[in-house]
Design an enzyme around this catalytic site. Structure first.
Site, PDB file in Angstrom:
ATOM      1  N   CYS A  62      54.655  34.186  26.669  1.00 54.84           N
ATOM      2  CA  CYS A  62      55.019  33.101  25.763  1.00 54.84           C
ATOM      3  C   CYS A  62      53.845  32.876  24.815  1.00 54.84           C
ATOM      4  O   CYS A  62      53.098  33.804  24.540  1.00 54.84           O
ATOM      5  CB  CYS A  62      55.394  31.837  26.540  1.00 54.84           C
ATOM      6  SG  CYS A  62      54.041  31.133  27.499  1.00 54.84           S
ATOM      7  N   ALA A  63      53.674  31.669  24.331  1.00 47.83           N
ATOM      8  CA  ALA A  63      52.581  31.389  23.395  1.00 47.83           C
ATOM      9  C   ALA A  63      51.265  31.109  24.112  1.00 47.83           C
ATOM     10  O   ALA A  63      50.202  31.567  23.686  1.00 47.83           O
ATOM     11  CB  ALA A  63      52.934  30.217  22.488  1.00 47.83           C
TER      12      ALA A  63
END
Length: 95
Positions: A62-63
């Site tokens: 993810c981020a």
């Protein structure tokens, strides 16, 4: 159990056939994703986990690593035996 893996390990797993899953939202995914990744946002992972092959390793990212950790816990609860957390998409570019 929920430790993140490093970039070389993630690449090795993907090259060996692991499923690469981006758990960010569709807008984030559209702005840039890792090659070969499929997008299953963490918010809908429970409903869309059937898109994954249960007995093939899964590499999540993810981020920042928070959502991929949530997705890892969820997939393990659903019975996926091999779920790995790369964490941040930026880690991939450190190889």
């Amino acid at each position: 159990m929920f430790e993140q893996i490093d970039c070389p390990e993630a690449q090795r797993l993907v090259e060996a056939g692991a499923q690469l899953v981006d758990v960010r939202g569709p807008d984030e995914f559209a702005r840039g994703a890792l090659p070969g990744a499929q997008n299953i946002p963490v918010q809908v992972m429970a409903q869309q986990a059937g898109q994954l092959e249960e007995h093939k390793p899964v590499v999540l990212y993810c981020a920042s690593g928070a959502r991929s950790t949530q997705a890892q816990m969820l997939l393990q609860q659903l019975g996926f035996p091999e779920v790995y957390n790369l964490g941040s998409i930026q880690k991939y570019y450190t190889c």
